[in-house]
Write an enzyme that holds these catalytic residues in place. Structure first.
Site, PDB file in Angstrom:
ATOM      1  N   TYR A  82      58.254  62.919 -29.374  1.00 40.80           N
ATOM      2  CA  TYR A  82      58.553  64.203 -29.134  1.00 40.80           C
ATOM      3  C   TYR A  82      57.654  65.502 -29.437  1.00 40.80           C
ATOM      4  CZ  TYR A  82      63.114  61.817 -28.783  1.00 40.80           C
ATOM      5  OH  TYR A  82      64.074  60.958 -28.125  1.00 40.80           O
ATOM      6  N   HIS A  97      76.206  45.375 -22.037  1.00 42.98           N
ATOM      7  CA  HIS A  97      75.738  46.709 -22.132  1.00 42.98           C
ATOM      8  C   HIS A  97      74.905  47.267 -20.878  1.00 42.98           C
ATOM      9  CE1 HIS A  97      75.610  50.055 -24.974  1.00 42.98           C
ATOM     10  NE2 HIS A  97      74.508  50.327 -24.335  1.00 42.98           N
ATOM     11  N   ALA A  98      75.581  48.566 -20.402  1.00 41.09           N
ATOM     12  CA  ALA A  98      75.003  48.815 -19.212  1.00 41.09           C
ATOM     13  C   ALA A  98      73.356  49.269 -19.329  1.00 41.09           C
ATOM     14  CB  ALA A  98      75.591  50.095 -18.656  1.00 41.09           C
ATOM     15  N   HIS A 134      75.443  58.102 -14.760  1.00 45.92           N
ATOM     16  CA  HIS A 134      74.229  57.887 -16.017  1.00 45.92           C
ATOM     17  C   HIS A 134      73.262  57.035 -15.695  1.00 45.92           C
ATOM     18  CE1 HIS A 134      72.837  58.358 -20.070  1.00 45.92           C
ATOM     19  NE2 HIS A 134      72.413  57.051 -19.816  1.00 45.92           N
ATOM     20  N   GLU A 135      73.626  55.889 -15.489  1.00 43.77           N
ATOM     21  CA  GLU A 135      72.708  54.777 -14.916  1.00 43.77           C
ATOM     22  C   GLU A 135      72.072  55.116 -13.639  1.00 43.77           C
ATOM     23  OE1 GLU A 135      73.598  53.139 -18.408  1.00 43.77           O
ATOM     24  OE2 GLU A 135      71.955  52.606 -17.061  1.00 43.77           O
ATOM     25  N   HIS A 173      69.113  57.495 -14.274  1.00 40.60           N
ATOM     26  CA  HIS A 173      67.608  56.756 -14.654  1.00 40.60           C
ATOM     27  C   HIS A 173      67.024  56.218 -13.404  1.00 40.60           C
ATOM     28  CE1 HIS A 173      68.361  56.996 -19.005  1.00 40.60           C
ATOM     29  NE2 HIS A 173      69.409  56.202 -18.763  1.00 40.60           N
ATOM     30  N   GLU A 178      67.625  60.731 -20.679  1.00 38.10           N
ATOM     31  CA  GLU A 178      69.204  60.481 -20.850  1.00 38.10           C
ATOM     32  C   GLU A 178      70.013  61.445 -20.262  1.00 38.10           C
ATOM     33  OE1 GLU A 178      68.180  56.872 -22.324  1.00 38.10           O
ATOM     34  OE2 GLU A 178      70.110  57.686 -21.454  1.00 38.10           O
ATOM     35  N   TRP A 181      74.712  53.212 -44.463  1.00 38.63           N
ATOM     36  CA  TRP A 181      75.050  53.479 -43.134  1.00 38.63           C
ATOM     37  C   TRP A 181      76.408  54.123 -43.192  1.00 38.63           C
ATOM     38  CZ3 TRP A 181      74.558  53.761 -38.178  1.00 38.63           C
ATOM     39  CH2 TRP A 181      75.598  53.601 -37.314  1.00 38.63           C
ATOM     40  N   HIS A 220      72.684  49.382 -29.980  1.00 36.61           N
ATOM     41  CA  HIS A 220      71.133  49.892 -30.248  1.00 36.61           C
ATOM     42  C   HIS A 220      70.689  49.377 -31.393  1.00 36.61           C
ATOM     43  CE1 HIS A 220      73.361  52.331 -27.309  1.00 36.61           C
ATOM     44  NE2 HIS A 220      72.253  52.597 -26.556  1.00 36.61           N
ATOM     45  N   TYR A 260      69.872  60.514 -27.398  1.00 39.21           N
ATOM     46  CA  TYR A 260      71.136  60.926 -26.891  1.00 39.21           C
ATOM     47  C   TYR A 260      71.530  62.160 -27.398  1.00 39.21           C
ATOM     48  CZ  TYR A 260      71.130  56.326 -25.343  1.00 39.21           C
ATOM     49  OH  TYR A 260      70.749  54.844 -24.546  1.00 39.21           O
TER      50      TYR A 260
HETATM   51  C1  LIG Z   1      65.873  48.873 -19.449  1.00 37.45           C
HETATM   52  C2  LIG Z   1      66.491  49.989 -20.298  1.00 37.45           C
HETATM   53  O1  LIG Z   1      66.826  49.571 -21.290  1.00 37.45           O
HETATM   54  N1  LIG Z   1      66.646  51.114 -19.780  1.00 37.45           N
HETATM   55  C3  LIG Z   1      67.570  52.236 -20.444  1.00 37.45           C
HETATM   56  C4  LIG Z   1      67.085  53.509 -19.762  1.00 37.45           C
HETATM   57  C5  LIG Z   1      65.875  53.953 -19.900  1.00 37.45           C
HETATM   58  O2  LIG Z   1      65.277  54.163 -20.953  1.00 37.45           O
HETATM   59  O3  LIG Z   1      65.108  54.104 -18.696  1.00 37.45           O
HETATM   60  C6  LIG Z   1      68.925  51.898 -20.534  1.00 37.45           C
HETATM   61  O4  LIG Z   1      69.430  51.581 -19.452  1.00 37.45           O
HETATM   62  N2  LIG Z   1      69.647  51.962 -21.547  1.00 37.45           N
HETATM   63  C7  LIG Z   1      70.914  51.477 -21.718  1.00 37.45           C
HETATM   64  C8  LIG Z   1      71.768  52.714 -22.090  1.00 37.45           C
HETATM   65  C9  LIG Z   1      73.372  52.428 -21.555  1.00 37.45           C
HETATM   66  C10 LIG Z   1      74.535  53.296 -22.267  1.00 37.45           C
HETATM   67  C11 LIG Z   1      74.247  53.720 -23.590  1.00 37.45           C
HETATM   68  O5  LIG Z   1      73.812  52.895 -24.388  1.00 37.45           O
HETATM   69  N3  LIG Z   1      74.869  54.914 -24.094  1.00 37.45           N
HETATM   70  C12 LIG Z   1      74.807  55.143 -25.384  1.00 37.45           C
HETATM   71  C13 LIG Z   1      75.017  56.884 -25.771  1.00 37.45           C
HETATM   72  C14 LIG Z   1      75.722  57.440 -24.576  1.00 37.45           C
HETATM   73  C15 LIG Z   1      77.063  57.316 -24.437  1.00 37.45           C
HETATM   74  C16 LIG Z   1      77.887  58.110 -23.275  1.00 37.45           C
HETATM   75  C17 LIG Z   1      76.910  58.871 -22.352  1.00 37.45           C
HETATM   76  O6  LIG Z   1      77.531  59.390 -21.479  1.00 37.45           O
HETATM   77  C18 LIG Z   1      75.653  58.841 -22.602  1.00 37.45           C
HETATM   78  C19 LIG Z   1      75.072  57.987 -23.557  1.00 37.45           C
HETATM   79  C20 LIG Z   1      75.988  54.510 -26.092  1.00 37.45           C
HETATM   80  O7  LIG Z   1      76.957  53.966 -25.435  1.00 37.45           O
HETATM   81  O8  LIG Z   1      76.263  54.413 -27.292  1.00 37.45           O
HETATM   82  C21 LIG Z   1      75.770  52.616 -22.008  1.00 37.45           C
HETATM   83  C22 LIG Z   1      76.470  53.438 -20.966  1.00 37.45           C
HETATM   84  C23 LIG Z   1      76.014  54.951 -20.916  1.00 37.45           C
HETATM   85  C24 LIG Z   1      74.407  54.657 -21.293  1.00 37.45           C
HETATM   86  C25 LIG Z   1      71.560  54.013 -21.180  1.00 37.45           C
HETATM   87  O9  LIG Z   1      71.669  54.004 -20.006  1.00 37.45           O
HETATM   88  O10 LIG Z   1      71.045  54.914 -21.886  1.00 37.45           O
HETATM   89 ZN   LIG Z   2      70.657  56.324 -20.498  1.00 39.24          ZN
END
Ligand SMILES: CC(=O)N[C@@H](CC(=O)O)C(=O)NC[C@H](CC1(C(=O)N[C@@H](Cc2ccc(O)cc2)C(=O)O)CCCC1)C(=O)O
Ligand SMILES: [Zn+2]
Length: 594
Positions: free
Chosen positions: A192, A321-322, A351-352, A355, A379, A453, A482, A492
């Protein structure tokens, strides 16, 4: 630039050719493991990770043969500084291989854990997180069933990890120290490029806390009515298992019970999606249509051929996990998710795909600049589009909401559903890395992993465990993807602030007039041009410059988010007139952590 820099430019051009093949091989092996979890595929992925790290290590050594800190060409200097900052590749082969093995062990535990002995079951069925346990957490209103899923998931996933995590954290810190950082937390914060990043985040949290406290008080009051047979802690904390989500990070599942005007429509379009025969691909096409309306590219052919858009039915174990994947060859981009047709997955698909669009906008950049301006930018792309898509007007325009979205009471219902997702998330987005940074900084030891935690969970989120948890025996942080996956999380929190700054800037560019929560930038060339100009810069310049280019401000500010929710805040202050706001912020209720 000096002739030294000219020679350096030639070296880095060659680097950019070579690195794409190395990263492609590593990402491909990682994709194979994630879409078919076997020991063999895990082993192959770890080997490719080691090869990629050896390449990064070698190139960092070569890069440091140049006097790049004194280069005149800012961009070339920035590129060299990133190549030289080699991350975990600094570890010895043995340490690196051990680290990736520990990481995949924890990821496999998380992705294959199941919970059995569901109350009322007689057939001994065991349930995975996705979709079964998540479905229970969002739709059950049975206290004991919710406790079963909440406690069972933590015992089957996180509780099996703490000793592995301790070794893992030691290796992350070892790499950070080799690279000149105090610990892995400082290495993560370095992305950052702000000396006082922790303070900046704390200030943003303090600005947003009043809004969260109002929502928390309102939801707690309603939940007391719904679960009137159960006692809530006298400290003001909300039991963590009744908020509609396994981690209490989104309270959207409670939308119907929390709706300000119950006799007006809510914003859950799941039934309509199913009635209109949407399938998983249909959600992707809706998302693609919006990005294309802003001048961005449609998904490339191999995206549709190679993505995994639903949970396989051939018995394969996958990481559900997406995630969105850049294969670093400028051609191959994929999404992997276990999509289901409902409102939440409509948003997640945006969201995906955000990216993917970012990957494609910056694919011409040198490889080291193919990243978000900072991780929060990455994000925020999909989410800022989702802010437009989620509006009642937009949902009406794509036929998912009946006529009559233009009603102030529907508006308030909409703001409440947005708050249950976005405001509820703020402290959660903030606390995970507060805990991890302190763990890497050795502020607490293995015997208090879970105590520390729950300290941040109770203090920041104002929630508490529904059953007693052990400060050292349990490891509830490991029950959140995560942590075992080692994906940083403050991104996030940063995204939730940035996306409202982006939204405001795009609405202003589109000459929108009116409250920002009703703004929909669909088909706006000006909004699209503004966002794309930001995206194509990737990580080529410091993020404050890129933020200023897009929004006029070099700083993150919570003001656009606060302004967006102001009408709801006024309504909540009124509703909560007789409520005691907040909770005991010294920690968890006495006896809940032993
Ligand atoms: C190869 C790789 O890993 N690529 C990275 C992308 C990159 O770095 O280029 C990536 O795909 N990371 C996965 C992660 C998935 C999700 C996530 O984990 N979300 C958080 C927090 C959150 C929740 C709600 C929301 O609206 C937005 C965020 C959670 O669910 O706690 C699950 C569904 C939503 C996004 C993502 O897409 O960020
Ligand atoms: Zn994301």
């Amino acid at each position: 630039q000096s002739d030294d820099e000219e020679a350096a430019q030639i070296w880095v051009d060659q680097y950019n050719q070579d690195v794409q093949g190395v990263y492609f091989d590593y990402v491909s092996a990682d994709w194979t493991y994630n879409t078919n979890i076997t020991d063999h595929n895990s082993q192959l992925a770890n080997e490719k990770a080691a090869e990629s790290a050896a390449f990064d290590n070698q190139k960092a050594i070569e890069a440091n043969n140049w006097d790049w800190p004194n280069f005149q060409n800012e961009s070339l200097k920035r590129e060299f500084s990133k190549i030289a900052d080699m991350g975990y590749a600094a570890l010895s082969d043995e340490d690196f291989n051990n680290m990736t093995k520990l990481n995949s062990n924890m990821t496999t535990i998380y992705s294959t854990a199941t919970v059995c002995n569901k109350p009322g079951d007689t057939n001994g069925t065991c349930y995975p997180l996705d979709p079964d346990l998540e479905e229970v957490m969002s739709s059950s209103r049975d206290w004991d069933e919710l406790v079963w899923a909440w406690e069972g998931w933590r015992n089957e996933s996180g509780r099996k990890m703490p000793d592995t995590y301790e070794q893992f954290a030691e290796l992350l810190n070892k790499a950070a120290v080799i690279n000149g950082y105090a610990d892995n937390g400082e290495y993560w914060r370095s992305w950052y490029e702000s000396a006082d990043f922790r303070q900046i985040c704390e200030n943003l949290w303090l600005e947003l806390k009043p809004l969260y406290q109002q929502l928390h008080a309102y939801v707690r009051s309603k939940l007391r009515d719904i679960y009137s047979g159960h006692t809530f802690p006298g400290t003001g904390h909300i039991p963590a298992h009744i908020l509609g989500n396994m981690w209490a990070q989104s309270w959207l599942a409670l939308e119907q019970e929390m709706r300000p005007y119950p006799n007006k429509t809510g914003l859950d379009v799941t039934d309509e999606l199913i009635k209109q025969g949407y399938n998983n691909t249909g959600l992707f096409l809706l998302a693609e249509d919006f990005f294309v309306s802003l001048g961005m590219d449609p998904m490339v052919d191999n995206f549709w051929e190679n993505s995994m858009i639903e949970k396989p039915t051939d018995g394969r174990e996958v990481v559900c996990h997406a995630s969105a994947w850049d294969f670093y060859n400028g051609i191959d981009f994929r999404i992997k998710q276990c999509t289901r047709v409902n409102t939440e997955w409509l948003i997640t698909t945006h969201h995906e795909m955000g990216h993917i669009e970012y990957f494609m906008e910056y694919k011409h950049q040198p490889v080291q600049f193919r990243d978000g301006a900072n991780p929060g930018f990455h994000e925020a792309i999909g989410d800022v589009i989702a802010l437009s898509v989620s509006t009642p007007n937009h949902m009406e325009s794509i036929g998912l909401l009946p006529e009559g979205a233009d009603d102030p009471e529907v508006d308030m219902n909409f703001l409440m559903s947005e708050a249950l997702k976005k405001i509820a998330f703020i402290p959660f987005g903030y606390l995970i890395d507060q805990w991890r940074w302190d763990l890497f900084g050795e502020e607490f030891d293995r015997n208090n992993y879970n105590g520390a935690w729950w300290d941040v969970r109770c203090r920041y989120q104002g929630i508490s465990p529904p059953v007693t948890r052990s400060a050292s025996g349990d490891f509830d942080a490991g029950a959140k993807y995560h942590v075992p996956a080692n994906t940083p999380y403050i991104r996030y929190f940063v995204s939730y602030v940035l996306q409202y700054q982006f939204h405001k800037a795009m609405c202003d560019a589109a000459n929108y007039v009116g409250p920002y929560h009703r703004c929909d930038v669909y088909k706006s060339n000006e909004a699209g041009d503004l966002l794309r100009a930001m995206m194509e810069t990737g990580a080529s310049r410091p993020w404050p410059e890129i933020l200023e280019q897009m929004t006029g401000s070099r700083n993150m500010t919570a003001q656009p988010l606060i302004d967006y929710f102001q009408p709801l805040m006024d309504w909540l202050i009124e509703e909560n007139a007789d409520e005691t706001l907040g909770w005991d912020e010294t920690g968890c209720p006495v006896g809940s952590i032993v």
